[in-house]
Design a protein around this motif. Sequence first.
Motif, PDB file in Angstrom:
ATOM      1  N   ASN A 241       0.957  -1.156  -0.065  1.00 33.59           N
ATOM      2  CA  ASN A 241       0.183   0.033  -0.052  1.00 33.59           C
ATOM      3  C   ASN A 241       0.886   1.397  -0.004  1.00 33.59           C
ATOM      4  OD1 ASN A 241      -2.975  -0.093   0.309  1.00 33.59           O
ATOM      5  ND2 ASN A 241      -2.575  -1.829   1.515  1.00 33.59           N
ATOM      6  N   THR A 242       1.930   1.165   0.697  1.00 32.35           N
ATOM      7  CA  THR A 242       2.719   2.333   1.026  1.00 32.35           C
ATOM      8  C   THR A 242       3.606   2.842  -0.308  1.00 32.35           C
ATOM      9  OG1 THR A 242       2.999   1.984   3.382  1.00 32.35           O
ATOM     10  CG2 THR A 242       4.597   3.413   2.261  1.00 32.35           C
ATOM     11  N   LYS A 245       1.194   3.861  -3.203  1.00 33.25           N
ATOM     12  CA  LYS A 245       0.932   5.061  -2.846  1.00 33.25           C
ATOM     13  C   LYS A 245       2.077   6.132  -3.168  1.00 33.25           C
ATOM     14  CE  LYS A 245      -2.129   8.211  -2.004  1.00 33.25           C
ATOM     15  NZ  LYS A 245      -3.219   8.734  -2.888  1.00 33.25           N
ATOM     16  N   GLU A 246       3.043   5.978  -2.537  1.00 32.01           N
ATOM     17  CA  GLU A 246       4.255   6.739  -2.816  1.00 32.01           C
ATOM     18  C   GLU A 246       4.494   6.833  -4.438  1.00 32.01           C
ATOM     19  OE1 GLU A 246       8.807   6.998  -0.977  1.00 32.01           O
ATOM     20  OE2 GLU A 246       8.447   5.469  -2.086  1.00 32.01           O
ATOM     21  N   GLU A 248       2.432   6.484  -6.915  1.00 32.92           N
ATOM     22  CA  GLU A 248       1.320   7.229  -7.372  1.00 32.92           C
ATOM     23  C   GLU A 248       1.313   8.772  -7.205  1.00 32.92           C
ATOM     24  OE1 GLU A 248      -2.271   9.312  -7.385  1.00 32.92           O
ATOM     25  OE2 GLU A 248      -1.717   8.621  -5.489  1.00 32.92           O
ATOM     26  N   VAL A 249       1.995   9.205  -6.011  1.00 29.40           N
ATOM     27  CA  VAL A 249       2.076  10.617  -5.701  1.00 29.40           C
ATOM     28  C   VAL A 249       3.143  11.239  -6.550  1.00 29.40           C
ATOM     29  CG1 VAL A 249       2.792  12.280  -3.810  1.00 29.40           C
ATOM     30  CG2 VAL A 249       1.101  10.423  -3.385  1.00 29.40           C
ATOM     31  N   ARG A 252       2.271  11.195 -10.273  1.00 28.63           N
ATOM     32  CA  ARG A 252       1.299  12.554 -10.338  1.00 28.63           C
ATOM     33  C   ARG A 252       1.686  13.768 -10.535  1.00 28.63           C
ATOM     34  NH1 ARG A 252      -1.587  14.268  -5.956  1.00 28.63           N
ATOM     35  NH2 ARG A 252      -1.623  11.993  -5.235  1.00 28.63           N
ATOM     36  N   HIS A 476      -1.712  -1.506  -8.800  1.00 27.73           N
ATOM     37  CA  HIS A 476      -1.706   0.094  -8.893  1.00 27.73           C
ATOM     38  C   HIS A 476      -2.744   0.760  -9.154  1.00 27.73           C
ATOM     39  CE1 HIS A 476       2.783   0.442  -8.099  1.00 27.73           C
ATOM     40  NE2 HIS A 476       2.804  -1.248  -8.326  1.00 27.73           N
ATOM     41  N   ARG A 479      -5.034   0.699  -6.033  1.00 25.02           N
ATOM     42  CA  ARG A 479      -4.622   1.594  -5.012  1.00 25.02           C
ATOM     43  C   ARG A 479      -5.018   3.099  -5.272  1.00 25.02           C
ATOM     44  NH1 ARG A 479      -4.017   4.244  -1.377  1.00 25.02           N
ATOM     45  NH2 ARG A 479      -2.375   4.123   0.453  1.00 25.02           N
ATOM     46  N   ALA A 480      -4.790   3.377  -6.418  1.00 24.04           N
ATOM     47  CA  ALA A 480      -5.072   4.828  -6.872  1.00 24.04           C
ATOM     48  C   ALA A 480      -6.437   5.303  -6.460  1.00 24.04           C
ATOM     49  CB  ALA A 480      -4.842   5.115  -8.215  1.00 24.04           C
ATOM     50  N   GLY A 482      -7.795   3.968  -3.666  1.00 27.06           N
ATOM     51  CA  GLY A 482      -7.852   3.898  -1.967  1.00 27.06           C
ATOM     52  C   GLY A 482      -7.215   2.725  -1.376  1.00 27.06           C
ATOM     53  N   GLU A 483      -7.117   2.923  -0.297  1.00 29.72           N
ATOM     54  CA  GLU A 483      -6.121   1.836   0.586  1.00 29.72           C
ATOM     55  C   GLU A 483      -6.949   0.381   0.211  1.00 29.72           C
ATOM     56  OE1 GLU A 483      -3.711   0.631   4.053  1.00 29.72           O
ATOM     57  OE2 GLU A 483      -3.979   2.421   3.014  1.00 29.72           O
TER      58      GLU A 483
END
Length: 603
Positions: A241-242, A245-246, A248-249, A252, A476, A479-480, A482-483
């Motif tokens: 998850n982490t 998300k990292e 994806e951020v 983006r 991926h 996860r974009a 949500g958790e």
Amino acid sequence: MNDPRTFDANATGTTPFGDLPEWDLTDLYPAPDSKEIKRDQDWLEDACRSFATDYEGKLAGLDADGLLEAVKRYEQIDIIAGRIMSYAGLRYYQHTTDPERAKFMSDMQDKITTYTTPLVFYGLEFNRLDDAHIEALLAANADLARYKPVFDRMRAMKPYQLSDELEKFLHDQSVVGSAAWNKLFDETIAGLKFTVNGDELNIEGTLNLLSEQDRSTREAASRELARVFGENVGLFARVHNTLAKEKEVEDRWRGLPTPQTGRHLSNHVEPEVVEALRNAVVDAYPRLSHRYYALKAKWMGLETMEVWDRNAPLPMEADRTVPWDEAQQTVMDAYAAFDPRMADLAKPFFTDGWIDAGVKDGKAPGAFAHPTVTTVHPYVMLNYLGKPRDVMTLAHELGHGVHQVLAAEQGELLSSTPLTLAETASVFGEMLTFRKLLDQAKDATERKVLLAGKVEDMINTVVRQIAFYDFECKLHAARAQGELTPDDINALWMSVQGESLGPVFNFMDGYETFWAYIPHFVHSPFYVYAYAFGDGLVNALYAVFEEQGEAFKDKYFDMLKAGGSKHHSELLAPFGLDASDPAFWAKGLSMIEGMIDELEAME
């Protein structure tokens, strides 16, 4: 009960398979507290600072000679930083649960990240230079023009780079971001304990039992893997998850259009080429894995196969252990039969302490060839347990090693091969070893066992890895939104399993967590398609070798020597191959189909 799979990390290397080699890392540094490491750290800190002083804000004013000097200074910094981190990393992977080794690696990572922060400007400022200006500089200096592939890869990221300040922040922050989560994953995996039939094993020893002849042992190992993964699935879900998300951020902020784009750019491969590969393999699932596993079920006298039967030896297969000396001889003979130059390049791995082969407590699972830096030599890590498949793993990793030695001639910045081509020599080394064994088969039964083993390896390399790629794409994308709970990730994993392996399989309760231990998802998102790329490429290359014979060999060595200095289209052109053509992938997959045809004809 004492088990050979968990002998002490400081053992001499004596095992049931003979004396296994261990790394001699002194070619990198004599010891972690040596004056040589201190000298290189001090040099690196000063070199990075002076590089920034001399060049920051001044790249646009350099002539061709001046830019060449900057590139060479940057390359030397790369070598010293790479040497330090190679030493720290290789020591750590030998014993990931040793606090001293973990601390040493973390400390080195922290220092090198700090030292190299002043260099972040270099790529950003270079990418602000005008295309015409760069072309003029390259035209003015042939030595500088050699580095064009490096510049092209840098400029591929031009549309996605952030401000200098943000790029420096991301650079500094990486040691407590993805690198820290990677380390948590590695240490957790290496520290897991499994109890099977009264023996306490690490993960490598337990996974090894999945290819035992005894079915009850395979089942016990599978259920124990599921139990331990299940107990730890929350932590593994947190890691995924982490990291997702990292990613994806950062993607983006950079404006990267898909989660896969960064990998395609670093691989220097077009998205449509990967898509053509992926679609060709998925389309072939029924003709490859579904058909083969139905055949295997029949050989095993089963209506339905369980997951613990997937890598089982065939009933007619001799249950034997391959001594290390025999494995070495087999691979070296196969390499020499292709070309004595290949055997000569492989020899120092065995004689000079370039291989660490034994399974040890706390040692990282799996196998790899690490190129270190071009001024030293590669090192190969194995977890050798005497299985016939371990011989193929040796052939595979030695292929990487040979490739890395040859590509080192290009120098540090040009030697590194994109992942799509990095698997070429390794898979080709496996193919040479397989063909040598096949030629020596004494009877139809031995030929059948060898063919089936190779088909399974190819399915694991092509079908399984594309299924893994699809899993990552789904992970991926989800996860974009949500958790993801462990159950969410489990469901994504299972969504690709039945499709890829076929209707003959039953999936036990607990198998849904088997995504948890696969390191590529953590260390290198979307790496896995490179295996399928490499296998398809090698199948096509081997067909050319069979057509051309001696004329093929020099072209093959030239391709390996090129390292990362050419695009895949340039490297394949001398062989008449084009990876963007869907027929290219069909040709590679047809080789696997042909082997399954032969197996069916033996019935």
